[in-house]
Design an enzyme around this catalytic site. Structure first.
Site, short mmCIF file in Angstrom:
data_model
loop_
_atom_site.label_atom_id
_atom_site.label_comp_id
_atom_site.label_asym_id
_atom_site.label_seq_id
_atom_site.Cartn_x
_atom_site.Cartn_y
_atom_site.Cartn_z
N GLY A 54 -17.83 -5.54 -5.11
CA GLY A 54 -19.28 -5.69 -5.19
C GLY A 54 -19.67 -5.51 -6.65
N ALA A 55 -20.50 -6.43 -7.16
CA ALA A 55 -20.73 -6.48 -8.60
C ALA A 55 -21.19 -5.14 -9.21
CB ALA A 55 -21.74 -7.60 -8.90
N GLN A 201 -15.39 -9.05 4.32
CA GLN A 201 -16.31 -7.99 3.87
C GLN A 201 -17.51 -7.84 4.81
OE1 GLN A 201 -14.91 -10.29 1.92
NE2 GLN A 201 -14.69 -9.65 -0.20
N ASP A 242 -23.17 -12.13 -7.86
CA ASP A 242 -22.21 -11.58 -8.82
C ASP A 242 -22.53 -11.94 -10.25
OD1 ASP A 242 -20.63 -11.67 -6.15
OD2 ASP A 242 -19.56 -10.31 -7.48
N ASN A 252 -22.10 -16.09 -5.89
CA ASN A 252 -21.90 -15.01 -4.91
C ASN A 252 -20.68 -15.40 -4.07
OD1 ASN A 252 -22.77 -12.49 -3.69
ND2 ASN A 252 -23.29 -13.67 -1.90
N LYS A 253 -20.33 -14.55 -3.14
CA LYS A 253 -19.15 -14.75 -2.31
C LYS A 253 -19.05 -16.18 -1.76
CE LYS A 253 -16.53 -12.48 -1.72
NZ LYS A 253 -15.31 -12.56 -2.59
O1 MRU Z 1 -15.22 -10.11 -3.74
P1 MRU Z 1 -16.30 -9.08 -3.57
O2 MRU Z 1 -16.22 -8.35 -2.28
O3 MRU Z 1 -16.39 -8.17 -4.76
O4 MRU Z 1 -17.64 -9.94 -3.54
C1 MRU Z 1 -18.86 -9.25 -3.45
C2 MRU Z 1 -20.04 -10.14 -3.32
O5 MRU Z 1 -19.94 -11.34 -3.34
C3 MRU Z 1 -21.38 -9.46 -3.26
O6 MRU Z 1 -22.27 -10.22 -2.51
C4 MRU Z 1 -21.95 -9.30 -4.67
O7 MRU Z 1 -21.02 -8.68 -5.51
C5 MRU Z 1 -23.21 -8.52 -4.69
S1 MRU Z 1 -22.97 -6.84 -4.33
C6 MRU Z 1 -24.47 -6.05 -4.36
#
Ligand code: MRU
Length: 351
Positions: A54-55, A201, A242, A252-253
């Site tokens: 998560g960012a 996730q 992200d 984003n994801k």
């Molecule tokens: O690969 P990850 O689990 O780090 O991806 C996370 C995401 O895509 C979240 O939506 C993003 O980081 C926002 S977290 C507040």
């Protein structure tokens, strides 16, 4: 508002000789285990393997990693050599979430500005700065929740993707902060959580934290979203981000872009929630956002079982970019940027 998680996603424990503690998110929801990182190598691996992810949480981890990587320096010169080395090393852990680079730059420039301090004071100041990154992120997430809570009305149905909750930040989350704040304001609503293949996730993390917080959450396979929207069963989509470019394009994801296209096709408002540290104004648009491609095995194997015939390739990009035109608004700690436009974004950063 109390921290809905009751665990700290990531924290520094002890003084300068202390350690970084984090929930090992790869083990959720079966096990809640705390991983202790006393060296940069362990922390780098934790970021790379998504033990912390998560960012904003990655940004906090990076800031604390700088402390781990500089605290043993014998003199000023060694500290600055180590600082350069540790920043380069941590920057190589994951490429997409800009919060990682933002936090490293913040630590680096703090050290530069305190160059003349005695060694031990400088080391202590870096720890204080890393702890501030964490504390500020918790406060920022709370502000995001307040700014966006009115988007969720009583009886609403909300769809989210991946995990943009307390587990992805210091506390509360971004997209999920809006849900926690709406609930604090007495609204009752239902959340659909995309399971979020390949690393789940949504199923493992978002469902875990919303359920523990007493919010009505139902997990769906990623490919269910379109039919739910067609049936009028989704009133709002809200995700995290992200990295957001200067024009509002948001990475984003993987799968977020598809959701945004579906939302537009069905007239469902699509919002992104993110702190200012997730904006990368050096990028004109989303084309230049680096997209992490992760190992094929994350797709070809499910729970250790091979599900793709041997010899067949798998393509596993971890993120995609949603164009600004598909995003109704971006909820930040300073309010909602709506419509999403380069000039409105510039205003938020000018203030
Ligand atoms: O690969 P990850 O689990 O780090 O991806 C996370 C995401 O895509 C979240 O939506 C993003 O980081 C926002 S977290 C507040």
């Amino acid at each position: 508002m109390a921290n809905p998680l009751s665990y700290k996603t990531i924290d520094w424990v002890g003084g300068l000789d202390g350690a970084v503690e984090m929930i090992d998110q790869t083990l959720l929801p079966e096990d809640v285990k705390i991983l202790t990182c006393r060296d940069v190598g362990t922390l780098w691996e934790a970021i790379r393997s998504l033990r912390v992810r998560g960012a904003p949480a990655i940004g906090v981890a990076a800031a604390m990693g700088v402390v781990l990587g500089t605290r043993d320096a014998a003199d000023q010169a060694e500290l600055f050599e180590n600082l350069t080395r540790v920043c380069e090393y941590l920057a190589s852990s994951r490429p997409t979430a800009v919060n990682l680079f933002w936090a490293l730059e913040r630590m680096r420039s703090r050290a530069e500005s305190l160059r003349n301090l005695p060694l031990e004071e400088l080391k202590q100041a870096l720890l204080t700065e890393a702890q501030a990154v964490r504390a500020e992120d918790a406060a920022i997430c709370r502000a995001i929740g307040q700014a966006g809570q009115h988007l969720i009305q009583d009886g609403a149905t909300v769809l989210t993707h991946c995990n943009a909750g307390g587990l992805a930040t210091a506390e509360y989350g971004t997209a999920l902060a809006i849900m926690y704040a709406a609930r604090e304001n007495g609204r009752r609503f239902q959340v659909y959580a995309d399971e979020t293949r390949p690393l789940l996730q949504g199923a493992r993390l978002t469902a875990w934290e919303l359920f523990r917080a007493g919010i009505d959450v139902t997990v769906i396979c990623d490919n269910v979203a379109g039919s739910l929207m067609k049936a009028g069963r989704i009133g709002l989509v809200v995700t995290g981000a992200d990295r957001i470019a200067a024009n509002g394009d948001a990475a984003n994801k993987i799968g977020t872009y598809s959701l945004a296209v579906l939302a537009q096709a069905h007239g469902v408002p699509f919002y992104v929630a993110a702190p200012r540290s997730t904006f990368d104004l050096s990028l004109e648009n989303g084309e230049a956002i680096p997209i992490e491609v992760r190992p094929a095995e994350e797709v070809s194997q499910v729970f250790g079982r091979v599900v793709v015939p041997e010899g067949v390739g798998c393509y596993n990009p971890a993120f995609d970019v949603t164009p600004a035109r598909l995003i109704r608004g971006i909820v930040t700690e300073q309010g909602i940027i709506e419509p999403v436009h380069r000039d409105r974004i510039r205003e938020v950063f000018a203030g």
